[in-house]
Design an enzyme around this catalytic site. Structure first.
Site, PDB file in Angstrom:
ATOM      1  CG  ASP A  68      52.636  -8.268  53.883  1.00 26.62           C
ATOM      2  OD1 ASP A  68      52.444  -7.045  53.861  1.00 26.62           O
ATOM      3  OD2 ASP A  68      52.872  -8.945  52.880  1.00 26.62           O
ATOM      4  CG  ASP A 126      49.655  -4.094  51.803  1.00 26.21           C
ATOM      5  OD1 ASP A 126      50.173  -4.679  50.847  1.00 26.21           O
ATOM      6  OD2 ASP A 126      48.487  -3.637  51.785  1.00 26.21           O
ATOM      7  CD  GLU A 128      52.649  -2.537  48.124  1.00 24.11           C
ATOM      8  OE1 GLU A 128      52.436  -3.216  47.136  1.00 24.11           O
ATOM      9  OE2 GLU A 128      51.756  -2.223  48.948  1.00 24.11           O
ATOM     10  CG  HIS A 160      52.385 -10.801  46.621  1.00 22.47           C
ATOM     11  ND1 HIS A 160      53.385  -9.964  47.077  1.00 22.47           N
ATOM     12  CD2 HIS A 160      51.223 -10.216  46.969  1.00 22.47           C
ATOM     13  CE1 HIS A 160      52.845  -8.920  47.669  1.00 22.47           C
ATOM     14  NE2 HIS A 160      51.530  -9.045  47.627  1.00 22.47           N
ATOM     15  CG  ASP A 161      51.105  -7.217  44.606  1.00 20.85           C
ATOM     16  OD1 ASP A 161      50.170  -8.012  44.806  1.00 20.85           O
ATOM     17  OD2 ASP A 161      51.479  -6.382  45.443  1.00 20.85           O
TER      18      ASP A 161
HETATM   19  C1  NOJ Z   1      49.633  -4.468  48.055  1.00 20.39           C
HETATM   20  C2  NOJ Z   1      49.753  -5.944  48.167  1.00 20.39           C
HETATM   21  O1  NOJ Z   1      51.055  -6.317  47.815  1.00 20.39           O
HETATM   22  C3  NOJ Z   1      48.696  -6.523  47.277  1.00 20.39           C
HETATM   23  O2  NOJ Z   1      48.842  -7.907  47.114  1.00 20.39           O
HETATM   24  C4  NOJ Z   1      47.356  -6.172  47.849  1.00 20.39           C
HETATM   25  O3  NOJ Z   1      46.344  -6.615  46.968  1.00 20.39           O
HETATM   26  C5  NOJ Z   1      47.205  -4.662  48.055  1.00 20.39           C
HETATM   27  N1  NOJ Z   1      48.378  -4.065  48.618  1.00 20.39           N
HETATM   28  C6  NOJ Z   1      46.083  -4.376  48.986  1.00 20.39           C
HETATM   29  O4  NOJ Z   1      46.441  -4.753  50.276  1.00 20.39           O
END
Ligand code: NOJ
Length: 580
Positions: free
Chosen positions: A130, A232, A286, A352-353
């Site tokens: 990442d 990210d 992302e 994970h989100d």
């Molecule tokens: C996306 C990430 O996947 C997430 O987990 C994070 O909180 C935010 N970006 C900020 O970096």
């Protein structure tokens, strides 16, 4: 159940339909057909904090992952994406980096990292890291310097707005307790910008010095031998730094205003030239902007920017009140068609989100959990595009569904709870919502066995273990040949054995069936038919099954009985992969 008799006439119809199809859809070579390892990759995402704790501090670590390398290999995955493992004060579990070249204390040392990378490579597994460079931590040396004075050489590494100019126009913060993305800092009488938390100040990509620092960091990891980067929140990195006012209510659609800012493509081209082009690494961002055009502009090979991006349209479909399967099919079909000739897709239903895949898209009741989880895994592993598969989904791990706010650890959730409290929001409603969708649901400790703490740690974990760990865990599923785990292993074998599942043309069938999904994959004379029932009841779907089709995999016995039928009655959450 409607039973259709397999008559000679019917057989003739199916054979002629198959022939017409053969003649009219000769697989044509196109940009998407160019074979690449990252297109064929099966990416397994590991959330290090929750995977395996080796030293009993309740936090997962690199040595823990190393101890499970054989398990990871046994899954048949070919790449691992690790969430951030760099030094961090952990305001946002590592997405706030204070040193991009060192390992987070709780996770171990650089020596552990080298061993992990070696162990993965020895097993033929690649490593994707990442890269969090839309923002850093406020505890990064760059920010400490930057905030120290207006004339500091690092001042322009971040976005500052001197207070004598008045308050800058509103910017929405996703994570801040007040949702204000400008934080006033009295030290230099100025505001700094943070799209995420106030401990995650946004980096200034307009500054070439900053950009080259980032490329150097990426090269540092690429020189170590890693195989890819996940960028990210990078679609937000470029900003219009005049910070003009956005229309009222913009925050309801902030991606429209935040994503794909000026020069984003220039930065990506530069990154490609400086880093990606010099190594055999894959790159995935992302976020994919606001349109198919945006997504293409990020990933079309001739533009020399990224290999892939992942869009949220699919993963966002599931809602607490349920979702419409026709909508689901339409979204995934649209994305596939938009990339049929050019570019490459990512396929995922969780990370994970998100809360757990089976709780959001399937059915996590005792009766249907395993079946629906296998059905969803079948979907991910038979679609075109690179699959990203989240750790624990191979077991059908479910939402933890915490009831009390003090069981949650996720910073934005805790901030939002406070915000609701401060503004007189409906806290019961809020608690109901997060029980279903808070990302902590997907971050509970990995369930290895039925011993204390699910075999994750010898001590109390940083976040509670799901109460169902005695029923759902690796040890138990290893013993059961029909378990979700063993089913997933069969899926990865199929995907690796049949490149048509990676590259083959996708065609949706029976668009109007309300509960089931059928699609064909085909290339080089090979055809696959995938049937998936998204309902807890029987669903009939119009998808002719070739009489000579072979069942490659199903989550029920007896799927062969459908051979030669014009339409199929799928049992609850049934999944079948036919080859003919
Ligand atoms: C996306 C990430 O996947 C997430 O987990 C994070 O909180 C935010 N970006 C900020 O970096």
């Amino acid at each position: 159940m409607t039973v259709i008799k397999n008559s000679v006439l019917q057989r003739a119809i199916i054979l002629s339909a198959a022939l017409t199809l053969c003649l009219s859809c000769q697989p044509k070579r196109n940009a998407g057909d160019e074979h690449k390892w990252w297109k064929e990759a099966i990416v397994y995402q590991i959330y290090p904090r929750s995977f395996k704790d080796s030293d009993g501090d309740g936090v997962g670590d690199l040595k823990g992952i190393i101890s499970k390398l054989d398990y990871i290999q046994s899954l048949g995955v070919t790449a691992v994406w690790l969430n951030p493992i760099y030094s961090s004060p952990n305001d946002d579990n590592g997405y706030d980096i204070s040193d991009y070249r060192s390992i987070m204390k709780e996770f171990g040392t650089m020596q552990d990292f080298d061993e992990l990378l070696k162990g993965l490579h020895e097993r033929g597994i690649k490593l994707v890291m990442d890269v969090v460079v839309n923002h850093s931590s406020d505890e990064h040396e760059w920010f400490k310097q930057s905030r120290s004075s207006r004339t500091n050489p690092y001042r322009n590494y971040y976005h500052w707005w001197n207070a004598e100019r008045g308050k800058p126009s509103s910017r929405y913060s996703l994570f801040d307790v007040n949702h204000d993305a400008w934080k006033y800092d009295s030290l230099t009488n100025a505001y700094y910008l943070h799209y995420f938390s106030r401990k995650q100040p946004d980096l200034n990509w307009e500054n070439p010095k900053l950009r080259h620092e980032v490329y150097d960091i990426m090269k540092f990891w690429a020189d170590k031998g890693i195989d890819g980067f996940r960028l990210d929140a990078f679609q937000f990195a470029a900003k219009d730094t005049t910070f003009k006012a956005f229309p009222e209510g913009y925050e309801k659609n902030f991606i429209k205003y935040y994503a794909m800012g000026p020069h984003l493509h220039d930065y990506l081209k530069e990154m490609n030239e400086e880093v990606f082009s010099k190594y055999d690494v894959m790159s995935v961002a992302e976020g994919a902007g606001n349109s198919f055009q945006d997504a293409h502009d990020l990933v079309d090979a001739d533009r020399k920017e990224l290999n892939m991006a992942y869009a949220f349209d699919g993963v966002d479909i599931a809602k607490p009140e349920g979702y419409n399967v026709i909508h689901f099919k339409t979204v995934f079909t649209r994305w596939d068609s938009a990339f049929a000739d050019k570019g490459w897709l990512s396929i995922f239903l969780a990370n994970h989100d998100q809360a757990r895949m089976v709780s959001r898209f399937g059915n996590d009741s005792v009766q249907w959990r395993a079946l629906s989880s296998k059905m969803l895994s079948t979907f991910i592993m038979t679609m075109r595009g690179t699959p990203y598969y989240y750790n624990g989904d191979e077991l059908g791990m479910t939402n933890a569904g915490f009831d009390k706010i003090d069981q949650y650890r996720d910073m934005p959730t805790l901030n939002e709870y406070q915000h609701q409290k401060d503004t007189g929001g409906d806290l019961n409603k809020f608690m109901q919502r997060i029980k279903f969708e808070c990302r902590d649901n997907g971050r509970t400790p990995f369930q290895w066995d039925s011993t204390a703490n699910a075999g994750f740690s010898s001590n109390a974990p940083w976040i509670g273990v799901n109460s169902n760990y005695k029923e759902i865990n690796v040890a138990q599923q290893e013993k059961d040949s029909t378990s979700c785990l063993n089913y997933f292993r069969k899926l990865t074998q199929l995907r690796k054995k049949y490149p048509v599942l990676v590259y083959g043309k996708y065609t949706q069938m029976d668009k109007i069936c309300r509960h089931a999904y059928a699609f064909r994959r085909e290339a080089d004379g090979q055809k696959f038919l995938v049937l998936l029932n998204f309902a807890s009841t029987v669903s009939q779907i119009n998808a002719p099954v070739h009489p000579d089709a072979q069942v490659l995999l199903s989550n029920y016995p007896g799927a062969e009985d459908n051979k030669g039928k014009l339409s199929v009655n799928l049992r609850p959450y049934e999944a079948i992969i036919f080859k003919y």
